[in-house]
Design a protein around this motif. Sequence first.
Motif, PDB file in Angstrom:
ATOM      1  N   LEU A   1      -5.122  -1.229   0.776  1.00 25.94           N
ATOM      2  CA  LEU A   1      -4.944  -2.621   0.364  1.00 25.94           C
ATOM      3  C   LEU A   1      -4.093  -3.374   1.380  1.00 25.94           C
ATOM      4  O   LEU A   1      -4.436  -4.500   1.792  1.00 25.94           O
ATOM      5  CB  LEU A   1      -4.288  -2.678  -1.020  1.00 25.94           C
ATOM      6  CG  LEU A   1      -3.926  -4.085  -1.528  1.00 25.94           C
ATOM      7  CD1 LEU A   1      -5.179  -4.930  -1.705  1.00 25.94           C
ATOM      8  CD2 LEU A   1      -3.152  -3.986  -2.845  1.00 25.94           C
ATOM      9  N   VAL A   2      -2.995  -2.770   1.801  1.00 23.28           N
ATOM     10  CA  VAL A   2      -2.120  -3.410   2.783  1.00 23.28           C
ATOM     11  C   VAL A   2      -2.873  -3.638   4.090  1.00 23.28           C
ATOM     12  O   VAL A   2      -2.809  -4.721   4.692  1.00 23.28           O
ATOM     13  CB  VAL A   2      -0.856  -2.551   3.014  1.00 23.28           C
ATOM     14  CG1 VAL A   2      -0.073  -3.049   4.220  1.00 23.28           C
ATOM     15  CG2 VAL A   2       0.028  -2.559   1.775  1.00 23.28           C
ATOM     16  N   TRP A   3      -3.615  -2.619   4.531  1.00 23.20           N
ATOM     17  CA  TRP A   3      -4.372  -2.777   5.781  1.00 23.20           C
ATOM     18  C   TRP A   3      -5.446  -3.840   5.647  1.00 23.20           C
ATOM     19  O   TRP A   3      -5.658  -4.640   6.563  1.00 23.20           O
ATOM     20  CB  TRP A   3      -5.007  -1.441   6.177  1.00 23.20           C
ATOM     21  CG  TRP A   3      -5.823  -1.551   7.432  1.00 23.20           C
ATOM     22  CD1 TRP A   3      -5.361  -1.575   8.719  1.00 23.20           C
ATOM     23  CD2 TRP A   3      -7.247  -1.689   7.525  1.00 23.20           C
ATOM     24  NE1 TRP A   3      -6.400  -1.704   9.608  1.00 23.20           N
ATOM     25  CE2 TRP A   3      -7.578  -1.780   8.907  1.00 23.20           C
ATOM     26  CE3 TRP A   3      -8.267  -1.735   6.581  1.00 23.20           C
ATOM     27  CZ2 TRP A   3      -8.889  -1.911   9.342  1.00 23.20           C
ATOM     28  CZ3 TRP A   3      -9.572  -1.865   7.019  1.00 23.20           C
ATOM     29  CH2 TRP A   3      -9.878  -1.952   8.392  1.00 23.20           C
TER      30      TRP A   3
ATOM     31  N   LEU B   1      -0.343  -4.320  14.035  1.00 22.53           N
ATOM     32  CA  LEU B   1      -0.168  -3.016  14.676  1.00 22.53           C
ATOM     33  C   LEU B   1       1.061  -2.298  14.123  1.00 22.53           C
ATOM     34  O   LEU B   1       1.057  -1.071  13.955  1.00 22.53           O
ATOM     35  CB  LEU B   1      -0.044  -3.179  16.189  1.00 22.53           C
ATOM     36  CG  LEU B   1      -1.250  -3.762  16.925  1.00 22.53           C
ATOM     37  CD1 LEU B   1      -1.032  -3.702  18.428  1.00 22.53           C
ATOM     38  CD2 LEU B   1      -2.533  -3.050  16.543  1.00 22.53           C
ATOM     39  N   ARG B   2       2.104  -3.057  13.828  1.00 21.59           N
ATOM     40  CA  ARG B   2       3.313  -2.466  13.237  1.00 21.59           C
ATOM     41  C   ARG B   2       2.999  -1.902  11.858  1.00 21.59           C
ATOM     42  O   ARG B   2       3.463  -0.815  11.499  1.00 21.59           O
ATOM     43  CB  ARG B   2       4.386  -3.550  13.155  1.00 21.59           C
ATOM     44  CG  ARG B   2       5.712  -3.117  12.539  1.00 21.59           C
ATOM     45  CD  ARG B   2       6.558  -2.367  13.556  1.00 21.59           C
ATOM     46  NE  ARG B   2       7.935  -2.294  13.149  1.00 21.59           N
ATOM     47  CZ  ARG B   2       8.967  -2.481  13.953  1.00 21.59           C
ATOM     48  NH1 ARG B   2       8.779  -2.779  15.215  1.00 21.59           N
ATOM     49  NH2 ARG B   2      10.197  -2.357  13.522  1.00 21.59           N
ATOM     50  N   VAL B   3       2.213  -2.631  11.078  1.00 20.29           N
ATOM     51  CA  VAL B   3       1.804  -2.147   9.754  1.00 20.29           C
ATOM     52  C   VAL B   3       1.066  -0.816   9.888  1.00 20.29           C
ATOM     53  O   VAL B   3       1.326   0.140   9.141  1.00 20.29           O
ATOM     54  CB  VAL B   3       0.912  -3.195   9.050  1.00 20.29           C
ATOM     55  CG1 VAL B   3       0.247  -2.596   7.810  1.00 20.29           C
ATOM     56  CG2 VAL B   3       1.736  -4.412   8.655  1.00 20.29           C
TER      57      VAL B   3
ATOM     58  N   TRP C   1       2.503   2.578   8.225  1.00 19.83           N
ATOM     59  CA  TRP C   1       1.836   2.982   6.989  1.00 19.83           C
ATOM     60  C   TRP C   1       0.887   4.162   7.164  1.00 19.83           C
ATOM     61  O   TRP C   1       0.720   4.970   6.248  1.00 19.83           O
ATOM     62  CB  TRP C   1       1.074   1.803   6.396  1.00 19.83           C
ATOM     63  CG  TRP C   1       1.951   0.863   5.630  1.00 19.83           C
ATOM     64  CD1 TRP C   1       2.766  -0.101   6.133  1.00 19.83           C
ATOM     65  CD2 TRP C   1       2.115   0.803   4.204  1.00 19.83           C
ATOM     66  NE1 TRP C   1       3.420  -0.766   5.131  1.00 19.83           N
ATOM     67  CE2 TRP C   1       3.042  -0.225   3.928  1.00 19.83           C
ATOM     68  CE3 TRP C   1       1.566   1.508   3.140  1.00 19.83           C
ATOM     69  CZ2 TRP C   1       3.428  -0.554   2.636  1.00 19.83           C
ATOM     70  CZ3 TRP C   1       1.939   1.186   1.844  1.00 19.83           C
ATOM     71  CH2 TRP C   1       2.870   0.169   1.607  1.00 19.83           C
ATOM     72  N   PHE C   2       0.231   4.274   8.321  1.00 27.30           N
ATOM     73  CA  PHE C   2      -0.765   5.325   8.510  1.00 27.30           C
ATOM     74  C   PHE C   2      -0.150   6.539   9.198  1.00 27.30           C
ATOM     75  O   PHE C   2       0.803   6.409   9.967  1.00 27.30           O
ATOM     76  CB  PHE C   2      -1.930   4.795   9.356  1.00 27.30           C
ATOM     77  CG  PHE C   2      -2.893   3.928   8.598  1.00 27.30           C
ATOM     78  CD1 PHE C   2      -4.018   4.472   7.994  1.00 27.30           C
ATOM     79  CD2 PHE C   2      -2.650   2.568   8.463  1.00 27.30           C
ATOM     80  CE1 PHE C   2      -4.898   3.672   7.290  1.00 27.30           C
ATOM     81  CE2 PHE C   2      -3.527   1.761   7.762  1.00 27.30           C
ATOM     82  CZ  PHE C   2      -4.659   2.318   7.165  1.00 27.30           C
TER      83      PHE C   2
ATOM     84  N   ARG D   1       7.185  -1.321   4.975  1.00 28.65           N
ATOM     85  CA  ARG D   1       7.031   0.127   5.036  1.00 28.65           C
ATOM     86  C   ARG D   1       6.640   0.666   3.660  1.00 28.65           C
ATOM     87  O   ARG D   1       6.813  -0.031   2.653  1.00 28.65           O
ATOM     88  CB  ARG D   1       8.335   0.771   5.498  1.00 28.65           C
ATOM     89  CG  ARG D   1       9.513   0.506   4.589  1.00 28.65           C
ATOM     90  CD  ARG D   1      10.822   0.965   5.192  1.00 28.65           C
ATOM     91  NE  ARG D   1      11.199   0.137   6.314  1.00 28.65           N
ATOM     92  CZ  ARG D   1      12.011  -0.932   6.203  1.00 28.65           C
ATOM     93  NH1 ARG D   1      12.500  -1.278   5.021  1.00 28.65           N
ATOM     94  NH2 ARG D   1      12.336  -1.637   7.260  1.00 28.65           N
ATOM     95  N   PRO D   2       6.107   1.873   3.583  1.00 25.84           N
ATOM     96  CA  PRO D   2       5.749   2.462   2.290  1.00 25.84           C
ATOM     97  C   PRO D   2       6.970   2.622   1.389  1.00 25.84           C
ATOM     98  O   PRO D   2       8.107   2.724   1.871  1.00 25.84           O
ATOM     99  CB  PRO D   2       5.166   3.831   2.668  1.00 25.84           C
ATOM    100  CG  PRO D   2       4.717   3.671   4.081  1.00 25.84           C
ATOM    101  CD  PRO D   2       5.707   2.722   4.711  1.00 25.84           C
TER     102      PRO D   2
END
Length: 259
Positions: free
Chosen positions: A17-19, A127-129, A133-134, A195-196
Amino acid sequence: MTTPTPLPIAPTWRLWLVWSVAVAAYILSVTNRSSLSAVGVDAAVRFDADASTLSMFAVIQLAVYGGMQIPVGLLLDRFGARPMITIGMAVMAAGQLLLAVAPDVGWAIVARMLLGAGDAAVFPSVLRVIAVWFPERQAPFMVQMTGLVGQSGQILAVLPLAALLHATSWTVAFGSLAGLGVLFTVLTFAVIRNRPPGRVGDVSVDTVTGAIHVVRSSADLRQGFRESWAHPGTRLAFWSHFTTPFAGTAFVLLWGSRS
């Protein structure tokens, strides 16, 4: 000897969802960036501008975009991806609203400068996300997917925007882009997080080895440049992006807007 506590892993649905929201914001960013590419004749008529003036719109916009990259990186370290994407979308919305009502070339140039500044904040933040997150080994693939999917924003700029402008008016078409920018300002603020849950810092995690790396840029720009340039992947990415999309970008953002 104590075993380190593993970092919490975000639920899969939340990660995607965030991505999805982040990449949708990037698509809109590309649409805003390319929004004059299919309506160059209309822009020339509205602002009584020749081809050189239309090209100046793109040149100034890209100059602002490029000049903002280092400040954006430093601000990303300080505030994180969520506020930077949100601010970027808000600035682009303001730029498109100004362009929708701009009475002359001077105000239109200011509008394109706002678009360049807002656009500069979006892709690095996305890109930071991805990095935070991944999982670390999945991040390179997701970066490539984000870049490829994001470029579909050019299609939105060429087809639907041009059709809307010719069916309505300049103010309605670019005001609609401004409205989308406001919508995504709210959406990115509501959905994206730095962040998560459960993490206190921006780190990337290798789920195979357990290695944890802090995601940051260097405040010492000379040191950061040397370290980045020393990595062969940086040099490959630089020359690939410098050479392969050059002709297409020049046509879409400069000469393409004259046709």
